[in-house]
Design a protein around this motif. Structure first.
Motif, PDB file in Angstrom:
ATOM      1  N   PHE A  21      -8.871   5.434  -3.315  1.00  0.00           N
ATOM      2  CA  PHE A  21      -8.662   4.214  -3.044  1.00  0.00           C
ATOM      3  C   PHE A  21      -7.179   3.877  -3.160  1.00  0.00           C
ATOM      4  O   PHE A  21      -6.660   3.819  -4.358  1.00  0.00           O
ATOM      5  N   LEU A  22      -6.434   3.424  -2.037  1.00  0.00           N
ATOM      6  CA  LEU A  22      -5.056   3.014  -2.347  1.00  0.00           C
ATOM      7  C   LEU A  22      -4.805   1.624  -2.217  1.00  0.00           C
ATOM      8  O   LEU A  22      -5.478   1.109  -1.297  1.00  0.00           O
ATOM      9  N   GLN A  23      -3.772   1.016  -2.684  1.00  0.00           N
ATOM     10  CA  GLN A  23      -3.632  -0.384  -2.660  1.00  0.00           C
ATOM     11  C   GLN A  23      -2.073  -0.539  -2.620  1.00  0.00           C
ATOM     12  O   GLN A  23      -1.432   0.273  -3.243  1.00  0.00           O
ATOM     13  N   ALA A  24      -1.606  -1.495  -2.067  1.00  0.00           N
ATOM     14  CA  ALA A  24      -0.056  -2.071  -1.959  1.00  0.00           C
ATOM     15  C   ALA A  24       0.029  -3.303  -1.950  1.00  0.00           C
ATOM     16  O   ALA A  24      -1.081  -4.208  -1.686  1.00  0.00           O
ATOM     17  N   ASN A  25       1.269  -3.883  -2.601  1.00  0.00           N
ATOM     18  CA  ASN A  25       1.259  -5.431  -2.494  1.00  0.00           C
ATOM     19  C   ASN A  25       1.739  -5.790  -1.080  1.00  0.00           C
ATOM     20  O   ASN A  25       1.673  -6.958  -0.692  1.00  0.00           O
ATOM     21  N   SER A  26       2.449  -4.606  -0.230  1.00  0.00           N
ATOM     22  CA  SER A  26       2.869  -4.842   1.257  1.00  0.00           C
ATOM     23  C   SER A  26       2.313  -3.791   1.892  1.00  0.00           C
ATOM     24  O   SER A  26       2.151  -2.774   1.648  1.00  0.00           O
ATOM     25  N   LEU A  93      -7.313  14.736  -9.891  1.00  0.00           N
ATOM     26  CA  LEU A  93      -7.103  14.377  -8.415  1.00  0.00           C
ATOM     27  C   LEU A  93      -6.201  13.171  -8.194  1.00  0.00           C
ATOM     28  O   LEU A  93      -5.554  13.036  -7.539  1.00  0.00           O
ATOM     29  N   TYR A  94      -6.794  12.137  -9.205  1.00  0.00           N
ATOM     30  CA  TYR A  94      -5.796  10.901  -9.203  1.00  0.00           C
ATOM     31  C   TYR A  94      -4.341  11.465  -9.219  1.00  0.00           C
ATOM     32  O   TYR A  94      -3.225  10.974  -8.548  1.00  0.00           O
ATOM     33  N   ASN A  95      -3.778  12.158 -10.113  1.00  0.00           N
ATOM     34  CA  ASN A  95      -2.301  12.621 -10.217  1.00  0.00           C
ATOM     35  C   ASN A  95      -1.950  13.584  -9.250  1.00  0.00           C
ATOM     36  O   ASN A  95      -0.828  13.278  -8.829  1.00  0.00           O
ATOM     37  N   VAL A  96      -2.913  14.607  -8.413  1.00  0.00           N
ATOM     38  CA  VAL A  96      -2.424  15.089  -7.372  1.00  0.00           C
ATOM     39  C   VAL A  96      -2.031  14.171  -6.127  1.00  0.00           C
ATOM     40  O   VAL A  96      -0.981  14.375  -5.767  1.00  0.00           O
ATOM     41  N   VAL A  97      -3.098  13.143  -5.862  1.00  0.00           N
ATOM     42  CA  VAL A  97      -2.928  12.183  -4.752  1.00  0.00           C
ATOM     43  C   VAL A  97      -1.429  11.609  -5.098  1.00  0.00           C
ATOM     44  O   VAL A  97      -0.703  11.176  -4.365  1.00  0.00           O
ATOM     45  N   ALA A  98      -1.191  11.069  -6.331  1.00  0.00           N
ATOM     46  CA  ALA A  98       0.135  10.295  -6.563  1.00  0.00           C
ATOM     47  C   ALA A  98       1.266  11.056  -6.334  1.00  0.00           C
ATOM     48  O   ALA A  98       2.288  10.585  -5.630  1.00  0.00           O
ATOM     49  N   CYS A 101       1.298  11.671  -2.522  1.00  0.00           N
ATOM     50  CA  CYS A 101       1.430  10.367  -1.466  1.00  0.00           C
ATOM     51  C   CYS A 101       2.563   9.744  -1.974  1.00  0.00           C
ATOM     52  O   CYS A 101       3.124   8.555  -1.495  1.00  0.00           O
ATOM     53  N   GLY A 102       3.276   9.762  -3.100  1.00  0.00           N
ATOM     54  CA  GLY A 102       4.314   9.186  -3.594  1.00  0.00           C
ATOM     55  C   GLY A 102       3.837   7.631  -4.315  1.00  0.00           C
ATOM     56  O   GLY A 102       4.682   6.757  -4.160  1.00  0.00           O
ATOM     57  N   MET A 103       2.577   7.613  -4.241  1.00  0.00           N
ATOM     58  CA  MET A 103       2.167   6.327  -4.723  1.00  0.00           C
ATOM     59  C   MET A 103       0.722   6.543  -5.348  1.00  0.00           C
ATOM     60  O   MET A 103      -0.050   7.505  -4.980  1.00  0.00           O
ATOM     61  N   SER A 104       0.598   5.782  -6.636  1.00  0.00           N
ATOM     62  CA  SER A 104      -0.557   5.943  -7.341  1.00  0.00           C
ATOM     63  C   SER A 104      -1.922   5.253  -6.755  1.00  0.00           C
ATOM     64  O   SER A 104      -1.749   4.313  -6.413  1.00  0.00           O
ATOM     65  N   PRO A 105      -2.967   5.885  -6.725  1.00  0.00           N
ATOM     66  CA  PRO A 105      -4.005   5.339  -6.163  1.00  0.00           C
ATOM     67  C   PRO A 105      -4.533   4.253  -7.164  1.00  0.00           C
ATOM     68  O   PRO A 105      -4.157   3.871  -8.261  1.00  0.00           O
ATOM     69  N   ALA A 106      -5.181   3.230  -6.620  1.00  0.00           N
ATOM     70  CA  ALA A 106      -6.041   2.181  -7.259  1.00  0.00           C
ATOM     71  C   ALA A 106      -7.047   2.826  -8.258  1.00  0.00           C
ATOM     72  O   ALA A 106      -7.271   2.671  -9.286  1.00  0.00           O
ATOM     73  N   LYS A 107      -7.602   3.879  -7.455  1.00  0.00           N
ATOM     74  CA  LYS A 107      -8.666   4.963  -8.381  1.00  0.00           C
ATOM     75  C   LYS A 107      -9.138   6.188  -7.338  1.00  0.00           C
ATOM     76  O   LYS A 107      -8.873   6.022  -6.235  1.00  0.00           O
ATOM     77  N   GLY A 122      -6.178   5.309 -13.444  1.00  0.00           N
ATOM     78  CA  GLY A 122      -5.064   5.409 -14.091  1.00  0.00           C
ATOM     79  C   GLY A 122      -4.395   4.927 -14.928  1.00  0.00           C
ATOM     80  O   GLY A 122      -3.417   5.101 -15.709  1.00  0.00           O
ATOM     81  N   ALA A 123      -5.346   3.906 -15.454  1.00  0.00           N
ATOM     82  CA  ALA A 123      -5.086   3.088 -16.731  1.00  0.00           C
ATOM     83  C   ALA A 123      -5.690   3.725 -17.917  1.00  0.00           C
ATOM     84  O   ALA A 123      -5.858   3.209 -18.965  1.00  0.00           O
ATOM     85  N   GLY A 124      -5.964   4.833 -17.909  1.00  0.00           N
ATOM     86  CA  GLY A 124      -6.352   5.637 -18.797  1.00  0.00           C
ATOM     87  C   GLY A 124      -7.992   5.255 -18.880  1.00  0.00           C
ATOM     88  O   GLY A 124      -8.645   6.119 -19.604  1.00  0.00           O
TER      89      GLY A 124
END
Length: 128
Positions: A21-26, A93-98, A101-107, A122-124
């Motif tokens: 799950f990816l998210q961005a402000n823009s 996998l979360y860390n690998v995707v980050a 892709c150069g961005m941290s996944p939402a989850k 990602g928030a622990g």
């Protein structure tokens, strides 16, 4: 699993299904958060090279690692002092995707079966 009392203590396999799950402000110039095709390509290549048909092991499980090491066609992926539980794999996998892709996944949600999954945000927070 190392130090586990149950049938999962024995080497065994799973077929996982991952959701990222990816998210961005823009959105980018093409009105996307991230191109799904590119995300899938990058993650698939990494999984194929590192986890697919590999033994996922705790780095402290020296007995298993030493036993598998001589196999010429065997691959081993070690999780640093952690058992390869669904929760740990989803965090990895979360860390690998980050990184990919150069961005941290939402989850990241990792399905171990049709009705069991773990996710990492990602928030622990890992849930299973």
């Amino acid at each position: 699993m190392l130090d586990y009392d149950g049938k999962c203590a024995f080497p065994h396999g799973h077929t996982y299904r991952a959701e990222v799950f990816l998210q961005a402000n823009s959105l980018d110039s093409q009105d996307l958060v991230f191109d799904f095709t590119e995300l899938k390509r990058r993650v698939k290549i990494w999984i194929d090279e590192n986890w697919d048909h590999a033994f996922l092991v705790n780095s402290r499980d020296t007995e298993l690692i030493d036993g598998l090491a001589p196999a010429s066609k065997g691959r081993i992926y070690q999780f640093e002092s952690s058992n390869p539980s669904c929760e740990v794999i989803s965090r990895e996998l979360y860390n690998v995707v980050a990184k990919l892709c150069g961005m941290s996944p939402a989850k990241v949600r990792l399905w171990e079966s049709l009705d069991q999954y773990a996710e990492y945000d990602g928030a622990g927070g890992a849930t299973g």
